[in-house]
Every structure is written in C-alpha cells, then in structure tokens.
Design an enzyme around this catalytic site. Structure first.
Site, mmCIF file in Angstrom:
data_model
loop_
_atom_site.group_PDB
_atom_site.id
_atom_site.type_symbol
_atom_site.label_atom_id
_atom_site.label_comp_id
_atom_site.label_asym_id
_atom_site.label_seq_id
_atom_site.Cartn_x
_atom_site.Cartn_y
_atom_site.Cartn_z
ATOM 1 N N HIS A 111 -6.160 3.768 -0.357
ATOM 2 C CA HIS A 111 -6.162 3.514 1.092
ATOM 3 C C HIS A 111 -6.188 4.795 1.921
ATOM 4 C CE1 HIS A 111 -1.822 3.882 0.214
ATOM 5 N NE2 HIS A 111 -1.665 4.240 1.482
ATOM 6 N N HIS A 112 -6.081 5.978 1.282
ATOM 7 C CA HIS A 112 -6.222 7.239 2.006
ATOM 8 C C HIS A 112 -7.523 7.973 1.655
ATOM 9 C CE1 HIS A 112 -2.500 7.485 4.258
ATOM 10 N NE2 HIS A 112 -1.830 7.084 3.203
ATOM 11 N N ASP B 256 -4.314 0.080 8.594
ATOM 12 C CA ASP B 256 -3.179 0.963 8.322
ATOM 13 C C ASP B 256 -3.144 2.109 9.324
ATOM 14 O OD1 ASP B 256 -1.029 2.261 6.985
ATOM 15 O OD2 ASP B 256 -2.436 3.411 5.761
ATOM 16 N N HIS C 261 0.807 -1.221 0.000
ATOM 17 C CA HIS C 261 0.000 0.000 0.000
ATOM 18 C C HIS C 261 0.839 1.271 0.000
ATOM 19 C CE1 HIS C 261 0.794 -0.380 4.322
ATOM 20 N NE2 HIS C 261 0.387 0.875 4.486
ATOM 21 N N ASP C 262 2.018 1.240 0.600
ATOM 22 C CA ASP C 262 2.849 2.448 0.697
ATOM 23 C C ASP C 262 4.044 2.447 -0.255
ATOM 24 O OD1 ASP C 262 1.482 4.026 2.515
ATOM 25 O OD2 ASP C 262 2.545 3.242 4.269
ATOM 26 N N LYS D 152 5.806 5.558 -1.719
ATOM 27 C CA LYS D 152 6.650 6.453 -0.924
ATOM 28 C C LYS D 152 8.115 6.360 -1.328
ATOM 29 C CE LYS D 152 3.733 6.841 3.199
ATOM 30 N NZ LYS D 152 3.642 6.591 4.651
ATOM 31 N N HIS E 209 1.773 9.649 -3.136
ATOM 32 C CA HIS E 209 2.339 8.298 -3.059
ATOM 33 C C HIS E 209 1.367 7.188 -3.450
ATOM 34 C CE1 HIS E 209 0.669 8.089 1.122
ATOM 35 N NE2 HIS E 209 0.655 6.799 0.900
#
Length: 208
Positions: free
Chosen positions: A129-130, A158, A76-77, A80, A105
């Site tokens: 996811h954000h 998360d 998911h990240d 970044k 990201h």
C-alpha cells in the site's frame, strides 16, 4: 528486518489467535492492536476499510474483491505494532534511520498475518500500500502494472484519510488541500489518476 518467532508467538497469544482460526473478530482484534499502541490512528483502519469498499464498489469491483478490500483496509498498517514506540509516536520528522525502520511496517504486517488463512488474499494490500506507480515507493519498488488495482484503491483512500486526520506531526487538512496535495503527487506519477478522480467525485458528491 524480520520478526523473531518469539515475537509472533507472543503477539498471537496476546490477541488470543490460533493459526487456523478464521473469523471477522480476528480482523478487528488485529486492527485494534495498532490503535491501542498509537491513539492518534483511532478509527483510521475502519475508515480506510470502509472507504476502500465504497470506492471499489463505485469502480465495479466484484464481491469477492470487495471483501478483500475490507480486510486489507483493516489490516494495512498492522505491521506498525512491531515498530518501536520511540519512532512510531515521534512528534517530529524522522531521521533517515528512523524512516528506514518505519518503512518496514508493510513487510512486518505480512509476517504477522501470513499464517492466518482468512487474510491470504489481503497480503498484497498489506505489503504494497506504500508502492508508487513510478517505482519510487516501498518496500519492493513496484512499478506500473505490478501494482494491483486493489492496492491502488487502498493506497488512495489511505493517503486521503491520513491527510484529513490530525497526527502528532500535523493538523488535519481540509478536503480541498488534501486533494490538491494528492493531485500534485499524482502528477509526479505516484498515484492512479483514474482511481483518484473517482474518489474525489465520491467525496465531493457527499459534501456538495
């Protein structure tokens, strides 16, 4: 913001990936890439993946979707890795411009993973996811039912893991404070209250 093709090529070369290669090792190699850049996130991707599968199973998610949660949690990240170190590792509060960059990201993560066949089903988790149920999230401002159940699961775990972990800008919060913050945000219309309630029940049962 778009990743230049040369960056994608260098990233895939660095990780030893072929665009047609599908394996579990790719997922773990990618998830380790961001941890190598930001040591404060060590273990975060693994925990989010584990938590997402655990929560999904509790919610009755089928096996195929549990596998998607596993992949989405790990990756998911990943976007970044394309964020400048000066922003990613900044100990204090972001400026508006820095936060605008940081919010890219999820999009960058999709660009990194979009040609890997094995993670196509996880791309919505990586990108969304954000997002928030009231439409105030990023990068697409999705609202309500536009945010899939699998995304909602990863979002909850998360946030929980981020609150429970030490970062350059904060100490780790207790379980009680973490859920207090999450329920306050859910009251604003940000998170799925049913998913949050199930996750709190699971965590409380482990720590009873």
């Amino acid at each position: 913001m778009n990743l230049k093709p040369s960056f994608l090529h260098r990233l895939r070369s660095l990780l030893g990936l072929d665009q047609g290669e599908d394996s579990e090792s790719i997922l773990h190699t990618l998830s380790r890439a961001i941890e190598a850049k930001d040591p404060h996130t060590l273990g975060h991707a693994d925990r989010v993946s584990q938590y997402a599968v655990e929560l999904g199973r509790s919610l009755g998610v089928n096996n195929a979707d549990l596998h998607t949660l596993h992949k989405g949690g790990l990756l998911h990240d990943i976007g970044k890795i394309a964020i400048p170190d000066a922003i990613l590792l900044k100990p204090g509060k972001f400026t508006d411009d820095e936060f605008t960059t940081m919010k890219q990201h999820p999009v960058l993560g999709c660009e990194i993973c979009q040609k890997l066949r094995s993670v196509q089903d996880a791309l919505p988790i990586i990108r969304h996811h954000h997002e928030r149920l009231d439409g105030s999230g990023y990068p697409d401002g999705l609202k309500g039912n536009s945010i899939s159940p699998l995304v909602r699961i990863v979002t909850i775990v998360d946030i929980y893991d981020a609150l429970r972990s030490r970062r350059t800008y904060k100490e780790a919060f207790s379980i009680d404070i973490s859920f207090k913050i999450m329920w306050e945000e859910a009251a604003k219309g940000w998170w799925d209250k049913d998913v949050l309630a199930r996750w709190e029940k699971l965590i409380r049962s482990k720590n009873a």
